[in-house]
Write a protein that holds these residues in place. Structure first.
Motif, PDB file in Angstrom:
ATOM      1  N   LYS A  88      46.319  23.825  30.737  1.00  0.00           N
ATOM      2  CA  LYS A  88      45.734  22.967  29.702  1.00  0.00           C
ATOM      3  C   LYS A  88      46.792  22.036  29.113  1.00  0.00           C
ATOM      4  CE  LYS A  88      41.941  25.878  28.216  1.00  0.00           C
ATOM      5  NZ  LYS A  88      41.330  26.635  27.117  1.00  0.00           N
TER       6      LYS A  88
ATOM      7  N   ILE B 140      34.809  28.011  16.355  1.00  0.00           N
ATOM      8  CA  ILE B 140      35.338  27.370  17.555  1.00  0.00           C
ATOM      9  C   ILE B 140      36.669  28.019  17.895  1.00  0.00           C
ATOM     10  CG2 ILE B 140      36.105  25.179  18.542  1.00  0.00           C
ATOM     11  CD1 ILE B 140      34.294  23.769  16.525  1.00  0.00           C
ATOM     12  N   SER B 141      36.929  28.197  19.176  1.00  0.00           N
ATOM     13  CA  SER B 141      38.160  28.875  19.579  1.00  0.00           C
ATOM     14  C   SER B 141      39.386  28.065  19.169  1.00  0.00           C
ATOM     15  CB  SER B 141      38.181  29.093  21.096  1.00  0.00           C
ATOM     16  OG  SER B 141      38.405  27.880  21.763  1.00  0.00           O
ATOM     17  N   GLU B 142      40.492  28.778  18.965  1.00  0.00           N
ATOM     18  CA  GLU B 142      41.732  28.145  18.520  1.00  0.00           C
ATOM     19  C   GLU B 142      42.254  27.150  19.541  1.00  0.00           C
ATOM     20  OE1 GLU B 142      45.954  29.994  17.941  1.00  0.00           O
ATOM     21  OE2 GLU B 142      44.759  30.392  16.142  1.00  0.00           O
ATOM     22  N   GLN B 143      42.141  27.472  20.817  1.00  0.00           N
ATOM     23  CA  GLN B 143      42.635  26.565  21.854  1.00  0.00           C
ATOM     24  C   GLN B 143      41.855  25.260  21.859  1.00  0.00           C
ATOM     25  OE1 GLN B 143      42.924  28.335  25.689  1.00  0.00           O
ATOM     26  NE2 GLN B 143      44.521  29.776  25.059  1.00  0.00           N
ATOM     27  N   THR B 144      40.545  25.331  21.671  1.00  0.00           N
ATOM     28  CA  THR B 144      39.735  24.117  21.601  1.00  0.00           C
ATOM     29  C   THR B 144      40.130  23.280  20.393  1.00  0.00           C
ATOM     30  OG1 THR B 144      37.911  25.312  22.627  1.00  0.00           O
ATOM     31  CG2 THR B 144      37.378  23.239  21.552  1.00  0.00           C
ATOM     32  N   GLN B 145      40.369  23.930  19.267  1.00  0.00           N
ATOM     33  CA  GLN B 145      40.796  23.213  18.073  1.00  0.00           C
ATOM     34  C   GLN B 145      42.146  22.537  18.288  1.00  0.00           C
ATOM     35  OE1 GLN B 145      40.637  25.604  14.528  1.00  0.00           O
ATOM     36  NE2 GLN B 145      38.641  26.458  15.070  1.00  0.00           N
TER      37      GLN B 145
ATOM     38  N   ASN C  72      39.184  25.115  10.734  1.00  0.00           N
ATOM     39  CA  ASN C  72      39.761  26.384  11.155  1.00  0.00           C
ATOM     40  C   ASN C  72      39.288  27.541  10.286  1.00  0.00           C
ATOM     41  OD1 ASN C  72      42.338  28.409  10.934  1.00  0.00           O
ATOM     42  ND2 ASN C  72      41.997  27.632  13.010  1.00  0.00           N
TER      43      ASN C  72
ATOM     44  N   LEU D 135      49.155  26.558  23.823  1.00  0.00           N
ATOM     45  CA  LEU D 135      48.199  26.480  24.927  1.00  0.00           C
ATOM     46  C   LEU D 135      48.771  27.051  26.219  1.00  0.00           C
ATOM     47  CD1 LEU D 135      46.881  22.859  24.354  1.00  0.00           C
ATOM     48  CD2 LEU D 135      45.698  24.981  23.829  1.00  0.00           C
TER      49      LEU D 135
ATOM     50  N   VAL E 182      43.421  21.475  21.158  1.00  0.00           N
ATOM     51  CA  VAL E 182      43.240  20.341  22.069  1.00  0.00           C
ATOM     52  C   VAL E 182      42.637  19.154  21.329  1.00  0.00           C
ATOM     53  CG1 VAL E 182      41.947  19.540  24.081  1.00  0.00           C
ATOM     54  CG2 VAL E 182      43.100  21.743  24.153  1.00  0.00           C
ATOM     55  N   VAL E 183      41.587  19.393  20.546  1.00  0.00           N
ATOM     56  CA  VAL E 183      40.939  18.299  19.808  1.00  0.00           C
ATOM     57  C   VAL E 183      41.901  17.705  18.788  1.00  0.00           C
ATOM     58  CG1 VAL E 183      39.064  17.763  18.204  1.00  0.00           C
ATOM     59  CG2 VAL E 183      38.614  19.164  20.207  1.00  0.00           C
TER      60      VAL E 183
END
Length: 153
Positions: free
Chosen positions: A111, A61-66, A56, A107, A68-69
């Motif tokens: 999603k 990388i976008s916060e939403q992608t982080q 982070n 989110l 989700v992962v």
């Protein structure tokens, strides 16, 4: 009107980091869990949270992608923790629900709907494979390693 509490990804990770530390601390000193798999999985969750702090801080990388992962990886490790701490009788099933609450706060709805279905499928898969004894040998919990229900109360 300004909200009193705003949860972002960094706050989620710090919260989970503190939570995993407390679970490890109480497991060592108060409940005296003797199952090594329990400590391996909780340490994995702790280290995963530290890795995501650095991702982070230094990633674009976008916060939403982080989110989700992180929730997907946390779900895998938390299911292993649940298996090592008693399976369906585990007191740590709340960690999966906590992931869903935090993810729902961060989110968008679509999603989160997909992610909650995925978390439910992971839990159903792990518990079914555990019940049918199809898991690899390192994930199968011996009956004598499962703490008794009295330890939780």
């Amino acid at each position: 009107m300004r909200p009193l509490f705003r949860l972002n990804f960094r706050g989620l990770v710090y919260f989970k980091l503190i939570l995993f530390f407390l679970i490890m601390f109480f497991g060592l000193f108060f409940f005296r869990v003797e199952n090594h798999g329990f400590y391996y999985s909780i340490t994995g969750l702790f280290l995963l949270s530290i890795i995501f702090i650095f991702i982070n801080l230094f990633s674009r990388i976008s916060e939403q992608t982080q989110v989700v992962v992180k929730i997907i990886l946390d779900t895998v490790f938390e299911n292993i923790l649940i298996l090592y701490s008693g399976g369906l009788d585990s007191p740590f099933i709340f960690l999966l629900i906590l992931d869903l609450f935090c993810g729902a706060y961060i989110l968008p709805a679509f999603k989160m709907l997909i992610l909650s279905g995925l978390v439910s499928a992971f839990y159903a898969l792990f518990t079914t494979l555990s019940y049918l004894k199809f898991l690899p040998a390192f994930l199968i919990v011996r009956e004598d390693l499962i703490p008794s229900p009295e330890i939780y109360f």
